[in-house]
Structure formats: structure tokens, C-alpha cells
Design an enzyme around this catalytic site. Structure first.
Site, PDB file in Angstrom:
ATOM      1  CB  SER A  13      -0.616  -0.218   1.322  1.00  0.00           C
ATOM      2  OG  SER A  13      -0.505  -0.127   2.442  1.00  0.00           O
ATOM      3  CG  LEU A  85       8.932  -7.706   6.809  1.00  0.00           C
ATOM      4  CD1 LEU A  85       7.841  -8.290   7.577  1.00  0.00           C
ATOM      5  CD2 LEU A  85       8.683  -6.358   7.375  1.00  0.00           C
ATOM      6  CG  ASN A 102      12.988   1.408   7.465  1.00  0.00           C
ATOM      7  OD1 ASN A 102      11.936   1.081   6.049  1.00  0.00           O
ATOM      8  ND2 ASN A 102      12.634   0.732   8.193  1.00  0.00           N
ATOM      9  CG  HIS A 104       9.881   1.101  12.892  1.00  0.00           C
ATOM     10  ND1 HIS A 104      10.456   0.017  12.217  1.00  0.00           N
ATOM     11  CD2 HIS A 104       9.752   2.011  14.038  1.00  0.00           C
ATOM     12  CE1 HIS A 104      10.243  -0.297  13.490  1.00  0.00           C
ATOM     13  NE2 HIS A 104       9.328   0.185  14.398  1.00  0.00           N
TER      14      HIS A 104
END
Length: 187
Positions: A13, A85, A102, A104
């Protein structure tokens, strides 16, 4: 033309939101989506969005130069981890310093590290009676969730929140801010 490569392991998404954000941008494109999961929803999204995608395995990622070669062939301006992951290997980090970011689903340094993703994070935030959570966008280094923070934003955690309702709040923050932060880094 600025090029973005996205790594994703799940539904995709965020990858779709990023691709959609840059769809009509004449100066930026998502040139490739890579996944370590052959059943990841992101691959179907990539197909629908007409973005090339490649699936790779552990051997190609950690014990060869295959994934590094793929990335280098694209000459990306940014490499985006959007729900990816696996820990990023040092050979890629060293070849793309300050070009890998990234997102988080917590306010790092809280609730970061190996195994801390998605519902696990939200469950712990609620169990620990935190009053706020949020997102952190950061550079990737050799340790999980320890790279330099680029951007954080918060949301309230109510006493009635469940991991699912908190996840919805976090997704809204991700969808709103991740593409904008990426865009600002490409300027």
C-alpha cells in the site's frame, strides 16, 4: 529524471501511494519494485501500475551480487524500503550511502529493532500504555531501525485503541507524509 526503487515484502500500500504520488511528475519515476516474497501483494500492484518488478531470494540478496547489480543497473537516486522486512546487506548500504530510506511505524528509537514491524509494534505501544505513537522515516544503516532520523510525526493513542485502530492511524500518517518526504529528499 530522478529514479526511485522500492523494496516491499507485503501488500504494497505504501509502494502504491508513492508510485501514485509521482505518477504525473515529469522529473521523478518509480523505476522498479523489488520483493523477497513471491506472494506479496505489492507485485500485483506493480503490474497494475505498470512498474517492472523482480522477486529475489535470500541467496541472491545476502550471498551474491545479484540484487546489488540489479540496483546499480537502475542507477537510483533513492532506494525506498516500504514494508520490507529483511535487514539490508552491507554491500548495498556501502554502495548507496544516504540513498536508502525506511519507514517505521513507531517513534524511534522506541519499538525498533529485529522483529518490530506492523501489528507487533502497535500491540506493544498499547500494552505499554503509550499516549502517542507515530512514524519515523530514517536512513538505513547496518543495524535495524538505527539510521539517522529524517522525519517523525505523531498521533494520539487513545485508551480505546486496538492494534488495528492504531494501525489505521499510522497508515494515514504514512500515506500523507512518506511521499512528501521522498520528494523533498530528491530536490
Amino acid at each position: 529524471m530522478k529514479k526511485i526503487i522500492i523494496f516491499a515484502s507485503g501488500s504494497g500500500s505504501n509502494a502504491e501511494r508513492i508510485a501514485t504520488f509521482f505518477k504525473d511528475d515529469k522529473n521523478t519515476q518509480v523505476s522498479l519494485i523489488l520483493s523477497n516474497n513471491p506472494k506479496a501483494g505489492v507485485l500485483e500492484r506493480a503490474k497494475r501500475l505498470q512498474i517492472p518488478s523482480i522477486v529475489f531470494d535470500r541467496q541472491a540478496f545476502y550471498h551474491s551480487e545479484i540484487v546489488l547489480d540489479i540496483i546499480q543497473s537502475q542507477n537510483p537516486d533513492l532506494i525506498i524500503l516500504a514494508g520490507f522486512l529483511w535487514k539490508f546487506p552491507e554491500n548495498i548500504i556501502k554502495n548507496f550511502p544516504n540513498k536508502i530510506i525506511n519507514i517505521h511505524p513507531s517513534l524511534l528509537p522506541k519499538y525498533g529493532g529485529k522483529g518490530m514491524y506492523g501489528g507487533f509494534v502497535h500491540q506493544l505501544v498499547i500494552e505499554n500504555k503509550e499516549t502517542e505513537s507515530g512514524i519515523t522515516i530514517h536512513y538505513v544503516n547496518e543495524n535495524y531501525d538505527e539510521g539517522t532520523i529524517i522525519f517523525q510525526t505523531k498521533t494520539e493513542v487513545s485508551v480505546n485503541d486496538t492494534p488495528e485502530t492504531l494501525a489505521e492511524k499510522i497508515h494515514r500518517l504514512e500515506y500523507e507524509h512518506f511521499p512528501k518526504v521522498i520528494s523533498s529528499l530528491l530536490k
